[in-house]
Design a protein around this motif. Sequence first.
Motif, PDB file in Angstrom:
ATOM      1  N   PHE A 212       0.815  -1.219   0.000  1.00  0.00           N
ATOM      2  CA  PHE A 212       0.000   0.000   0.000  1.00  0.00           C
ATOM      3  C   PHE A 212       0.847   1.267   0.000  1.00  0.00           C
ATOM      4  N   MET A 297      -9.690   8.083   6.881  1.00  0.00           N
ATOM      5  CA  MET A 297      -9.828   6.669   6.536  1.00  0.00           C
ATOM      6  C   MET A 297     -11.243   6.306   6.082  1.00  0.00           C
ATOM      7  N   LYS A 300     -12.352   5.408   2.169  1.00  0.00           N
ATOM      8  CA  LYS A 300     -12.313   4.089   1.530  1.00  0.00           C
ATOM      9  C   LYS A 300     -13.698   3.447   1.473  1.00  0.00           C
ATOM     10  N   ASP A 301     -14.659   3.981   2.238  1.00  0.00           N
ATOM     11  CA  ASP A 301     -15.990   3.378   2.324  1.00  0.00           C
ATOM     12  C   ASP A 301     -17.041   4.121   1.516  1.00  0.00           C
ATOM     13  N   HIS A 326      -7.400  13.560   0.753  1.00  0.00           N
ATOM     14  CA  HIS A 326      -7.550  12.177   0.282  1.00  0.00           C
ATOM     15  C   HIS A 326      -6.811  11.965  -1.043  1.00  0.00           C
ATOM     16  N   CYS A 330      -3.629   9.323  -1.572  1.00  0.00           N
ATOM     17  CA  CYS A 330      -3.591   8.212  -2.537  1.00  0.00           C
ATOM     18  C   CYS A 330      -2.433   8.358  -3.521  1.00  0.00           C
ATOM     19  N   TRP A 336      -4.233   4.732  -6.111  1.00  0.00           N
ATOM     20  CA  TRP A 336      -5.601   4.401  -6.508  1.00  0.00           C
ATOM     21  C   TRP A 336      -6.521   5.588  -6.218  1.00  0.00           C
ATOM     22  N   ASP A 338      -9.845   5.647  -7.249  1.00  0.00           N
ATOM     23  CA  ASP A 338     -11.212   5.208  -7.536  1.00  0.00           C
ATOM     24  C   ASP A 338     -12.234   5.961  -6.686  1.00  0.00           C
ATOM     25  N   ASN A 339     -11.981   6.067  -5.388  1.00  0.00           N
ATOM     26  CA  ASN A 339     -12.932   6.730  -4.505  1.00  0.00           C
ATOM     27  C   ASN A 339     -12.974   8.230  -4.757  1.00  0.00           C
TER      28      ASN A 339
END
Length: 422
Positions: A212, A297, A300-301, A326, A330, A336, A338-339
């Motif tokens: 990561f 954090m 991520k959700d 954020h 990343c 990544w 994506d979010n």
Amino acid sequence: MRDFLLGRTPADFDIATNAKPGQVQELFPRTVAVGAQFGVICVIENGGEFQVASFRADGVYIDGRHPVDVTFSTPRMDAERRDFTINGMFRDPISGEVIDYVGGRADIEARVVRAIGNAGDRFREDRLRMLRAVRFAASLDFSIEPQTWNALRESSGEIKAVSPERIREELVRIFVSAGRVRGFDLLDESGLMQAILPEIAALKGCEQPPQFHPEGDVFVHTRKMLELLPAEVSPVLVFSVLFHDIGKPPTLSYDEGRIRFSGHDKLGTIMTRRIMERLRFSGAEIAAACEAVDNHMVFKDVRNMRLSRLKRFMSRPHFEDEMALHKVDCQSSHGWLDNYDFLLNKKEEFSKEPLIPPPLITGHDLLNLGWKPGPLIGKALEAVQTRQLEGQLATREQALEWVTGVFGPETSRGRRAEAEGR
């Protein structure tokens, strides 16, 4: 004078004169003696305020910040008591002549921050000058002259003698400038970081799971995030970047060989509050930075959130800063996005109407239905809003019908519905 020679627009002007404070007050009808004992008079003229300082020589410094007394002197003596050569020049406002007794013009051309006279003496007189040296080097992209740098490193631990408010002011100016990464490096290499922000220095050597975080330890990760920020940032954003992972060293553990930082966001929030209170940040800045650290954090959700929760998450006042946090979090690690891209698409999708529309009903409506004041009213209104955000309720009539059907108009039924978790 420095900004003038660099072709920059000065943020303000320092006015120096051979007139004594009393003479300055006689010359202008509106003045305030903000520091007459140090030869400084504030002149109020044409709607503006101008600080006018008499040429002076400083007496003995005993507190690492201020001289015990001053004596009025010549322009040369005034220049020689200042901090750095690039700040020790004058410009005659009538002739335009640059008056340089300390070699400041040459140092500007060489892009060097150099203490006037003995660097150790300058830093002992005023400890804040160490942070100012870092700020000038960072914001101007100048080097620090070797003797000045050596004296700074030797004295860095003494920065604690300076008030937290003044330290905070200099840190903010360093980190909101486009040269923030250079400032970060100089703070670290000089020892000032360890003295002021030991929680950041502790990030060194705190390893992370390579799948990561291929970039390296937490210190490297944080520095890289600063590097990826846009030129203009808010203090809340840049300090939330600095503090977002400070909870990792104390929460580091190994689970079957895998590196974990369980609860680092929550502990980091507590640590962020302590640091920012220590440095006397405003309550609003502390609250915003703590919320960013606490939520970093949660991103991520976001793709699994219910629509109502997502809209509430995105409607918070500092969400744009948290998005920027954020993104660089990343980009500086696994890469990544994506979010982040998902949230950008949702932002566009939701742009046609308010994320949180006006409420369909209020507490007065529930009181009129026979409810008694109490916490159940707030829970019922939140439940209505959730269904409104989900698109299940669209009018006041629908909301009243739903809340009556679920909770009922009587207090006893309302309590029963609450007990049943409805």
